[in-house]
Design a protein around this motif. Sequence first.
Motif, PDB file in Angstrom:
ATOM      1  N   MET A 237      -8.789   1.937  -5.034  1.00 19.51           N
ATOM      2  CA  MET A 237      -7.947   0.898  -5.720  1.00 19.51           C
ATOM      3  C   MET A 237      -8.435  -0.263  -5.898  1.00 19.51           C
ATOM      4  O   MET A 237      -8.195  -1.041  -7.245  1.00 19.51           O
ATOM      5  CB  MET A 237      -6.946   0.501  -4.677  1.00 19.51           C
ATOM      6  CG  MET A 237      -5.390   1.654  -4.929  1.00 19.51           C
ATOM      7  SD  MET A 237      -4.306   0.838  -3.717  1.00 19.51           S
ATOM      8  CE  MET A 237      -3.718  -0.518  -4.361  1.00 19.51           C
ATOM      9  N   ILE A 241      -8.689  -2.239  -9.398  1.00 14.63           N
ATOM     10  CA  ILE A 241      -8.183  -3.716  -9.828  1.00 14.63           C
ATOM     11  C   ILE A 241      -9.242  -4.396 -10.416  1.00 14.63           C
ATOM     12  O   ILE A 241      -8.898  -5.256 -11.358  1.00 14.63           O
ATOM     13  CB  ILE A 241      -7.808  -4.402  -8.400  1.00 14.63           C
ATOM     14  CG1 ILE A 241      -6.327  -3.733  -7.946  1.00 14.63           C
ATOM     15  CG2 ILE A 241      -7.536  -5.548  -8.567  1.00 14.63           C
ATOM     16  CD1 ILE A 241      -6.036  -3.982  -6.546  1.00 14.63           C
ATOM     17  N   MET A 257      -0.716  -4.428 -10.327  1.00 16.97           N
ATOM     18  CA  MET A 257      -0.196  -3.384  -9.486  1.00 16.97           C
ATOM     19  C   MET A 257       0.661  -2.283 -10.250  1.00 16.97           C
ATOM     20  O   MET A 257       0.545  -1.171  -9.816  1.00 16.97           O
ATOM     21  CB  MET A 257       0.359  -4.164  -8.480  1.00 16.97           C
ATOM     22  CG  MET A 257      -0.104  -4.973  -7.495  1.00 16.97           C
ATOM     23  SD  MET A 257      -1.490  -4.215  -6.531  1.00 16.97           S
ATOM     24  CE  MET A 257      -0.369  -3.121  -5.491  1.00 16.97           C
ATOM     25  N   LEU A 260      -1.777  -0.155 -11.993  1.00 16.11           N
ATOM     26  CA  LEU A 260      -2.432   0.822 -11.117  1.00 16.11           C
ATOM     27  C   LEU A 260      -1.688   2.300 -10.999  1.00 16.11           C
ATOM     28  O   LEU A 260      -2.449   3.248 -10.749  1.00 16.11           O
ATOM     29  CB  LEU A 260      -2.799   0.526  -9.671  1.00 16.11           C
ATOM     30  CG  LEU A 260      -3.751  -0.524  -9.352  1.00 16.11           C
ATOM     31  CD1 LEU A 260      -3.744  -1.150  -7.816  1.00 16.11           C
ATOM     32  CD2 LEU A 260      -5.093   0.195  -9.610  1.00 16.11           C
ATOM     33  N   LYS A 264      -1.119   3.084  -6.102  1.00 16.57           N
ATOM     34  CA  LYS A 264      -0.440   2.053  -5.438  1.00 16.57           C
ATOM     35  C   LYS A 264       0.557   2.482  -4.521  1.00 16.57           C
ATOM     36  O   LYS A 264       0.681   2.121  -3.157  1.00 16.57           O
ATOM     37  CB  LYS A 264       0.268   0.951  -6.214  1.00 16.57           C
ATOM     38  CG  LYS A 264       1.060   0.017  -5.872  1.00 16.57           C
ATOM     39  CD  LYS A 264       1.830  -0.949  -6.559  1.00 16.57           C
ATOM     40  CE  LYS A 264       3.074  -0.177  -7.149  1.00 16.57           C
ATOM     41  NZ  LYS A 264       3.960  -1.109  -7.754  1.00 16.57           N
ATOM     42  N   TYR A 265       1.452   3.542  -5.227  1.00 11.76           N
ATOM     43  CA  TYR A 265       2.598   4.005  -4.179  1.00 11.76           C
ATOM     44  C   TYR A 265       1.955   4.942  -3.197  1.00 11.76           C
ATOM     45  O   TYR A 265       2.280   5.016  -2.044  1.00 11.76           O
ATOM     46  CB  TYR A 265       3.562   4.783  -4.975  1.00 11.76           C
ATOM     47  CG  TYR A 265       4.138   3.862  -5.997  1.00 11.76           C
ATOM     48  CD1 TYR A 265       5.015   3.025  -5.652  1.00 11.76           C
ATOM     49  CD2 TYR A 265       3.643   4.024  -7.418  1.00 11.76           C
ATOM     50  CE1 TYR A 265       5.672   2.145  -6.716  1.00 11.76           C
ATOM     51  CE2 TYR A 265       4.492   3.218  -8.328  1.00 11.76           C
ATOM     52  CZ  TYR A 265       5.420   2.322  -7.799  1.00 11.76           C
ATOM     53  OH  TYR A 265       5.833   1.401  -9.100  1.00 11.76           O
ATOM     54  N   HIS A 267      -0.971   4.652  -1.696  1.00 11.98           N
ATOM     55  CA  HIS A 267      -1.586   3.666  -0.629  1.00 11.98           C
ATOM     56  C   HIS A 267      -0.569   2.963   0.202  1.00 11.98           C
ATOM     57  O   HIS A 267      -0.711   3.015   1.509  1.00 11.98           O
ATOM     58  CB  HIS A 267      -2.607   2.598  -1.517  1.00 11.98           C
ATOM     59  CG  HIS A 267      -3.260   1.823  -0.325  1.00 11.98           C
ATOM     60  ND1 HIS A 267      -4.346   2.178   0.491  1.00 11.98           N
ATOM     61  CD2 HIS A 267      -3.226   0.316   0.088  1.00 11.98           C
ATOM     62  CE1 HIS A 267      -4.831   1.293   1.129  1.00 11.98           C
ATOM     63  NE2 HIS A 267      -3.947   0.173   0.771  1.00 11.98           N
ATOM     64  N   THR A 268       0.523   2.615  -0.294  1.00 13.00           N
ATOM     65  CA  THR A 268       1.586   1.789   0.407  1.00 13.00           C
ATOM     66  C   THR A 268       2.393   2.958   1.192  1.00 13.00           C
ATOM     67  O   THR A 268       2.630   2.543   2.352  1.00 13.00           O
ATOM     68  CB  THR A 268       2.442   1.184  -0.683  1.00 13.00           C
ATOM     69  OG1 THR A 268       1.838   0.393  -1.402  1.00 13.00           O
ATOM     70  CG2 THR A 268       3.772   0.579   0.233  1.00 13.00           C
ATOM     71  N   VAL A 317      -1.717  -9.730  -2.493  1.00 10.05           N
ATOM     72  CA  VAL A 317      -0.842  -9.692  -3.846  1.00 10.05           C
ATOM     73  C   VAL A 317      -0.325 -10.964  -4.311  1.00 10.05           C
ATOM     74  O   VAL A 317      -0.571 -11.599  -5.395  1.00 10.05           O
ATOM     75  CB  VAL A 317       0.310  -8.649  -3.595  1.00 10.05           C
ATOM     76  CG1 VAL A 317       1.356  -8.885  -4.921  1.00 10.05           C
ATOM     77  CG2 VAL A 317      -0.020  -7.297  -3.495  1.00 10.05           C
TER      78      VAL A 317
END
Length: 358
Positions: A237, A241, A257, A260, A264-265, A267-268, A317
């Motif tokens: 990621m 970025i 974000m 990406l 992103k989802y 990783h979160t 962020v």
Amino acid sequence: MDNCQKDSKSLYRWLKLSLFFTYSLIFIGGLVRVSGSGMGCPDWPTCFGKLIPPTSVEEIRWNPELDYEIGDMILKNDTLWVSNFNFRSMSTFGPENWHPYEKHDYAIFNVSHTWTEYMNRLFGVTTGFIITITLVVAFFFRESYPSVFFVSFLSFILTGFEGWLGAKVVESHLSSFLITLHMLFALIIVSLQMFAVMKLKLHLYSNDTTFYDKSLPLFLKILWFAVIIEILLGTHMREGIETLIRAFPGQPADFLMRTLGAFKYIHTGLGIVLVSMTAIVWNKVIINSSPSSDAIIFTKALVGIFVFQIVLGELMVFGEFSPSFQLLHMWGAAISISVIMGLFMIINKQVNQAVNIR
């Protein structure tokens, strides 16, 4: 205390020193990455063809009436040139004496980037020497601690591989895949080193009467693997970025974000799973077991690191992906790997002993 145990403590100190230097190198490597210094030395193992890198661009410009040796590098016309042989330059540039550097077309000199990368390489060599000395010391204890010697040997081999892989990262002009692979093997090395440290420590110092939930060893293995995946996703990621920042300069963090996409989802989502798993570890160790003082310390450290990681993730962020936050986020994640390994070693030994007693 007998002489054998005193000698074992010297090995224990070397193992801890290896772990400390490796983590310090990971931190410095992260500093290189977030500062954009990865191509500060465009060649390897030299830096602009020199053992000691230049301190100004004038040192690597072409000049008339100057002696050059084979392998010397210069910057001219936005190209990195390498001398073909020993010669003395004439009044005009002679392209027949040079050839463009072939492994990539990066040709920029930035003194701070160059010396940041150079210090990273010097510290890497120092770390390699420490790991080598540790292997030599472990060799003399190979009969008493065969597993410690084996993982010390494996750490030594992987450290050499990391050096080679670092060269390939530079030659590839910072390939995202190779950077992620480089990080993976660094995490494996610190895991092996922590295994060796705890193996010896538990032999030398462990005398607690403790009890643990027998499901914890397997659960910690799964947690270790999941954190490895999360770190590699985070590394990928970060590369994405940085690519987006170059492609869309001045865009806010929320735009980056969104762009990406799925990473992103994932990783979160995995981060939420890891927090939940850490809470389960806390419950199993602190509430449902009779832990040793070391197990309590490792468990609290693990929870603390994950809280720290959540806070840093949000700060990144809101802070427009500040390099300082990125560096601390990466290093905190890397440290969690050793904490999990240390906790696993403590609990696994006691669980196995309890099974054998039965």
